[in-house]
Write an enzyme that holds these catalytic residues in place. Sequence first.
Site, short mmCIF file in Angstrom:
data_model
loop_
_atom_site.label_atom_id
_atom_site.label_comp_id
_atom_site.label_asym_id
_atom_site.label_seq_id
_atom_site.Cartn_x
_atom_site.Cartn_y
_atom_site.Cartn_z
N ARG A 79 0.86 -1.18 0.00
CA ARG A 79 0.00 0.00 0.00
C ARG A 79 0.89 1.23 0.00
O ARG A 79 1.70 1.41 0.91
CB ARG A 79 -0.91 -0.02 1.24
N HIS A 123 -2.61 11.01 0.69
CA HIS A 123 -2.11 10.78 2.05
C HIS A 123 -1.51 12.11 2.52
O HIS A 123 -0.32 12.21 2.81
CB HIS A 123 -1.11 9.62 2.08
N GLU A 168 -7.41 8.47 5.94
CA GLU A 168 -7.78 9.09 7.22
C GLU A 168 -8.23 10.54 7.10
O GLU A 168 -7.55 11.44 7.60
CB GLU A 168 -6.60 9.02 8.19
N ASN A 294 -7.61 1.65 9.60
CA ASN A 294 -6.33 1.84 10.27
C ASN A 294 -6.58 1.81 11.76
O ASN A 294 -7.41 2.57 12.27
CB ASN A 294 -5.70 3.21 9.91
N TYR A 296 -4.71 1.75 15.63
CA TYR A 296 -3.50 1.85 16.45
C TYR A 296 -3.78 1.69 17.94
O TYR A 296 -3.04 1.02 18.65
CB TYR A 296 -2.79 3.20 16.21
N GLU A 347 -3.66 -0.23 8.00
CA GLU A 347 -2.51 0.15 8.83
C GLU A 347 -2.69 -0.42 10.22
O GLU A 347 -3.78 -0.35 10.79
CB GLU A 347 -2.35 1.68 8.98
#
Length: 463
Positions: A79, A123, A168, A294, A296, A347
Amino acid sequence: MTHNNFSFPRDFLWGAATAAYQIEGAWNVDGRGESIWDRFSHTPGKVLGGDTGDVACDHYHRFAEDIEIMRRMNLRGYRFSVSWPRVMPTGSGPANWVGLDFYDRLVDSLLSAGIEPFLTLYHWDLPQALQEIGGWSNRDVSAYFADYAALMAHRLGDRVKYWTTFNEPGVFTFIGNRSGEHAPGYKDEKLSLQIGHNALLAHGMAMQAMRASKSDIQAGMVLSLWPSEPAGSSQAEKDAAEKIWQKDQAWFIDPLLRAHYPIIGWQEYGASVPEVKPGDMAIIAQKLDFLGVNYYSRNLIGPEGQINPVPGSEYTEMGWEVSPPTLRRLLVRLHKEYKVPPIYITENGAAFKDVVSEDGQIHDERRIAFLRDHLIQVRNAIEDGVDVRGYFAWSLLDNFEWQYGYSKRFGLVHVDYPTQKRIIKDSGNWYAQTSRRNGFSMSTAGDDTSQKSLAERALAKSL
Ligand code: FCB
């Protein structure tokens, strides 16, 4: 000795992710235009240590070596993002053929190494020329984005199957324009919400434009989903956590999947809500072929608000709590509450203090445990019925981590910035083996005690 096998569905896509500004460098080479991140990082005081993406990992010149590393790591997917100002220096004007050729070569080389390209159009590196006309607060920019999307689909759509419009939107909306720690650095809630809306609109317009240009691509959006979870079972904690979800996460999910903003979020934002023109929501809610998630960390909400630090929890170098089970709960929530299309984890990863040992290697045990613990939860979610098709570790390489510059290392591959030498970390080797075996197995007893404790910890967390 007991073996636990964690195997994944056939054709599960094992990949790693990067972003143009974080790795490419070559910021003013071959006709590339300036982006808002060039302008931001060149402004004193914005990025830790005055670091910039001018050189980064010099991937623009070293992409062949990087693809060879990916091949050695058995990656099936990669990616990456396209730098809009590299291919359209002023964002709306003529294309830069040299820039387009770079992505042509990148894609061709990936395909000949057997690696599926997974392309992100945005991005965060908006052409600075478009910022001069108001950036995302100007609806014309949404139309320019659709033109750029069509250009790329026309050029690469015969070889790139997977396309995502934005990475995002919530992060550049809020961190770029409400808290101001990212480019372009505004601190204005109303402005940020209009920017978020115009980005969603740009997403919808780009989906239409790409599909008109190339009808058989798979196209979607990547969201950063950072759940807020109640620490206890009181109604007040649940309500507080839910309110944050509605303002931050559902704010982007609901328009895409339900064609409206979440009611609680809309009420909470009061006078800051964006202007929505008739027809906007229908454009935004284009059918998604997949959703990129994504993940985290989470926020844990107690009776007095966010609990930070959470007692007993592990934290990464970013100050983010490690909470793998939240990923399973998040995926199950998306599956149950929303009609989510197939999901890719686009991610997931961690920054830790890596040390190059005397043997020249990076023994990043904690990163291995992080990846393994999260993958166990992905697999649990698949068993719960969630259609997860692939996983991209963040990141392939150590790279420019936005306002933290080069101080945070997320890579599966270590980069020595002065020499640009790459070394596959232990986590990279572990991931290569995982990709090759389509999963991993762990023994819960045996002679290797570190293996044993990792396994036990992972299992305990997965319960
Ligand atoms: C995500 C970004 C990515 C990287 C990771 C750590 O929010 O998409 O570029 O910075 O965080």
